[in-house]
Design a protein around this motif. Structure first.
Motif, PDB file in Angstrom:
ATOM      1  N   ALA B  74       0.841  -1.206   0.000  1.00  0.00           N
ATOM      2  CA  ALA B  74       0.000   0.000   0.000  1.00  0.00           C
ATOM      3  C   ALA B  74       0.871   1.250   0.000  1.00  0.00           C
ATOM      4  O   ALA B  74       0.584   2.219  -0.713  1.00  0.00           O
ATOM      5  CB  ALA B  74      -0.920  -0.005   1.219  1.00  0.00           C
ATOM      6  N   ALA B  75       1.946   1.218   0.774  1.00  0.00           N
ATOM      7  CA  ALA B  75       2.831   2.386   0.880  1.00  0.00           C
ATOM      8  C   ALA B  75       3.466   2.751  -0.461  1.00  0.00           C
ATOM      9  O   ALA B  75       3.992   3.854  -0.617  1.00  0.00           O
ATOM     10  CB  ALA B  75       3.905   2.128   1.922  1.00  0.00           C
ATOM     11  N   MET B  76       3.446   1.844  -1.424  1.00  0.00           N
ATOM     12  CA  MET B  76       3.952   2.140  -2.761  1.00  0.00           C
ATOM     13  C   MET B  76       2.826   2.635  -3.669  1.00  0.00           C
ATOM     14  O   MET B  76       3.045   2.938  -4.836  1.00  0.00           O
ATOM     15  CB  MET B  76       4.585   0.890  -3.387  1.00  0.00           C
ATOM     16  N   GLY B  77       1.602   2.653  -3.155  1.00  0.00           N
ATOM     17  CA  GLY B  77       0.449   3.060  -3.974  1.00  0.00           C
ATOM     18  C   GLY B  77       0.029   1.988  -4.951  1.00  0.00           C
ATOM     19  O   GLY B  77      -0.576   2.279  -5.982  1.00  0.00           O
ATOM     20  N   CYS B  78       0.326   0.741  -4.623  1.00  0.00           N
ATOM     21  CA  CYS B  78       0.092  -0.355  -5.579  1.00  0.00           C
ATOM     22  C   CYS B  78      -0.841  -1.415  -5.008  1.00  0.00           C
ATOM     23  O   CYS B  78      -1.206  -1.380  -3.843  1.00  0.00           O
ATOM     24  CB  CYS B  78       1.421  -0.972  -5.991  1.00  0.00           C
ATOM     25  N   ARG B  79      -1.201  -2.370  -5.865  1.00  0.00           N
ATOM     26  CA  ARG B  79      -2.133  -3.437  -5.532  1.00  0.00           C
ATOM     27  C   ARG B  79      -1.346  -4.699  -5.202  1.00  0.00           C
ATOM     28  O   ARG B  79      -0.360  -5.012  -5.869  1.00  0.00           O
ATOM     29  CB  ARG B  79      -3.007  -3.691  -6.758  1.00  0.00           C
ATOM     30  N   ALA B  80      -1.778  -5.445  -4.192  1.00  0.00           N
ATOM     31  CA  ALA B  80      -1.118  -6.705  -3.827  1.00  0.00           C
ATOM     32  C   ALA B  80      -1.809  -7.860  -4.548  1.00  0.00           C
ATOM     33  O   ALA B  80      -3.028  -7.855  -4.695  1.00  0.00           O
ATOM     34  CB  ALA B  80      -1.183  -6.902  -2.319  1.00  0.00           C
ATOM     35  N   THR B  81      -1.036  -8.837  -4.989  1.00  0.00           N
ATOM     36  CA  THR B  81      -1.634  -9.941  -5.745  1.00  0.00           C
ATOM     37  C   THR B  81      -1.346 -11.322  -5.148  1.00  0.00           C
ATOM     38  O   THR B  81      -2.226 -12.168  -5.107  1.00  0.00           O
ATOM     39  CB  THR B  81      -1.108  -9.952  -7.199  1.00  0.00           C
ATOM     40  N   TYR B 112      -8.114  -9.395   1.115  1.00  0.00           N
ATOM     41  CA  TYR B 112      -7.535  -8.325   0.294  1.00  0.00           C
ATOM     42  C   TYR B 112      -7.229  -8.791  -1.128  1.00  0.00           C
ATOM     43  O   TYR B 112      -6.441  -8.163  -1.836  1.00  0.00           O
ATOM     44  CB  TYR B 112      -6.286  -7.764   0.986  1.00  0.00           C
ATOM     45  N   GLY B 113      -7.835  -9.897  -1.519  1.00  0.00           N
ATOM     46  CA  GLY B 113      -7.699 -10.354  -2.904  1.00  0.00           C
ATOM     47  C   GLY B 113      -6.322 -10.904  -3.238  1.00  0.00           C
ATOM     48  O   GLY B 113      -5.897 -10.883  -4.391  1.00  0.00           O
ATOM     49  N   VAL B 114      -5.626 -11.404  -2.232  1.00  0.00           N
ATOM     50  CA  VAL B 114      -4.265 -11.907  -2.434  1.00  0.00           C
ATOM     51  C   VAL B 114      -4.278 -13.434  -2.311  1.00  0.00           C
ATOM     52  O   VAL B 114      -4.970 -13.985  -1.469  1.00  0.00           O
ATOM     53  CB  VAL B 114      -3.324 -11.296  -1.374  1.00  0.00           C
ATOM     54  N   THR B 115      -3.531 -14.118  -3.163  1.00  0.00           N
ATOM     55  CA  THR B 115      -3.469 -15.577  -3.115  1.00  0.00           C
ATOM     56  C   THR B 115      -2.134 -16.042  -2.552  1.00  0.00           C
ATOM     57  O   THR B 115      -1.083 -15.565  -2.974  1.00  0.00           O
ATOM     58  CB  THR B 115      -3.620 -16.163  -4.534  1.00  0.00           C
ATOM     59  N   VAL B 116      -2.203 -16.956  -1.593  1.00  0.00           N
ATOM     60  CA  VAL B 116      -0.976 -17.568  -1.064  1.00  0.00           C
ATOM     61  C   VAL B 116      -0.596 -18.702  -2.001  1.00  0.00           C
ATOM     62  O   VAL B 116      -1.326 -19.674  -2.123  1.00  0.00           O
ATOM     63  CB  VAL B 116      -1.191 -18.097   0.369  1.00  0.00           C
TER      64      VAL B 116
END
Lengths: 304, 304
Positions: B74-81, B112-116
């Protein structure tokens, strides 16, 4: 807690996700990026479990942590690009040790064209713990999974096997170049790196592909280290070649004609040997020089 | 060994690499992929250093490990995947604990829409150590670094600060949605998440941007938890808001007109407050209600 049971649990609760082509359970994960595929893998080395500081210097340790992750990327037939490193030091770890560890990590990454872009350090009460995550790139190639072996495939392996504990477990070369070459020039059906031992890692291919295999006892490339080690342990050199971990050679399957073409061309810097074939009937068998089949049980170093 | 000294060493020996736009020293690394940018970060939680098992249950621990990494993206202004997880368990860790940890990890990632997609486990003698590596996606946006703050910028922060140890350090929400919204709709100059404390994290922006700052004492959003904690510690609530870690709010700078537009629109689910401005003269100053400037020293939780 048994880790293999835990990992089975993790695989079972893993939900399918459309961006994830391969999740938990291969050498590396394959993830669809915005415009290409990403390969991701992580290696963890825990003091007391995977190494002891009296046997392994800090530079070698850094080297090994990176090289083992690179070997996982190689096992997918892909190129490694980027690494992140996390280390839990002991509070008492001297700065000199930490710097040499970093040098081992950076030297090894640089040797294989990989950049260390970040990471984390922490200091605590505990044993040293190093995790290296490596990101790879398919370069437009298809990642090679464990699950693609087909009946009739030849089983091939690079290099020689067994006795790695005598030194090779710290000096092995991840077969990145060979893996990309093979993936680019041959139609590989399945691939894995031998980290846990030939029979155990072949077992992973067999299980994930739903097939069985016959290994040719006479063809398995037994290393000189396996012979040396056998004199101490009383086991046979073959047994060491079948079950010793940390050879970090490539184990792969492809059609017989493709395998013969590879043997004829012999284009790799390290020899590749045809050591068996895949068959429909499940189970892992060893064929001796008289053609007699003996069922063997995958054995090796069970870590994950 | 002092970690901050070690990290300085790692940054100093880091070689420039053409594919790496930002390496060690921001919230996350920015790497050029085959056809886009990748964002990479890793978080490490070490028992005894970052948490104690008597205070933190396994589900919460899994949640926190993932959420802290997401906050870096988030601190980079980006989306986590995508996430990879490595855990060093104690040999005595019960399976039930390990499964709940995995559930905390998976639930939080899924939220948060992130896959492990993979990871590693090991068991040893030592304290529990968890590392989470998260891969993010710029979605065509520019990653926001710590180094872009300009004299005249407004300094803004989301949410309220201080006293997180009373509970928020386990329940914080990584500001992923807010960060991507801000990056998409405003021209952010610099951004960081507040993990070490407002003054210390602002200090990172100031150092990397080569600028100084004035904070408006009256404007800093002091949380109720900071007031509650102050009653116990004897420090002022403001001091807690300035120096407590683990708020995981966004701290960012942008031009005054852009900041005013943001305040007027007020589009985020969480309030954003203008708490100061960037100036050319180095150093961090606090302005009281009488307009008097007092130099303060960045303080907070120094981890890396």
């Amino acid at each position: 807690m048994r880790e293999s049971v835990y990992i089975k649990h993790l695989r079972a609760v893993q939900k399918p996700s459309k961006g994830v082509l391969k999740g938990i359970g291969d050498d590396a994960a394959v993830v669809r990026g915005p415009k290409g595929l990403c390969i991701l893998t992580t290696t963890a080395l825990l003091e007391g479990t995977h190494f002891r500081l009296q046997d392994t210097g800090p530079w070698e340790l850094g080297r090994k942590a990176v090289a083992a992750s690179l070997s996982d990327i190689a096992a997918m037939g892909c190129r490694a690009t980027t690494a992140l490193v996390s280390v839990a030091f002991r509070r008492s770890t001297p700065m000199r040790f930490a710097k040499q560890l970093a040098r081992g990590i950076n030297d090894t990454a640089a040797k294989y064209g990989v950049t260390v872009v970040g990471g984390n350090t922490a200091s605590g009460r505990g044993p040293l713990f190093i995790t290296v995550t490596v990101l790879g790139d398919t370069d437009g190639l298809r990642p090679i999974l464990r699950s693609g072996a087909r009946p009739g495939d030849a089983i091939m392996v690079t290099g020689e096997l067994g006795g790695s504990i005598l030194g090779r477990h710290l000096r092995f070369e991840p077969r990145l170049e060979e893996a990309v070459y093979l993936n680019r020039n041959f139609r590989l059906h399945s691939m894995i790196d031998i980290s846990d031992g030939l029979s155990l890692d072949l077992g992973h291919i067999l299980e994930d592909s739903g097939v069985g295999a016959v290994l040719y006892e006479e063809q398995i490339p037994v290393s000189r280290a396996a012979y040396r080690l056998a004199r101490r342990t009383g086991k046979t050199p073959l047994r060491h070649a079948l079950s010793d971990g940390e050879d970090y050679e490539l184990l792969f399957t492809l059609s017989k004609p493709q395998a013969e073409m590879l043997l004829k061309k012999n284009p790799l810097k390290v020899p590749a040997t045809m050591i068996g074939h895949i068959r429909k009937e499940k189970g892992l068998f060893l064929k001796d020089k008289y053609g007699k089949l003996r069922r063997i049980r995958p054995e090796g170093y069970e870590h994950l």
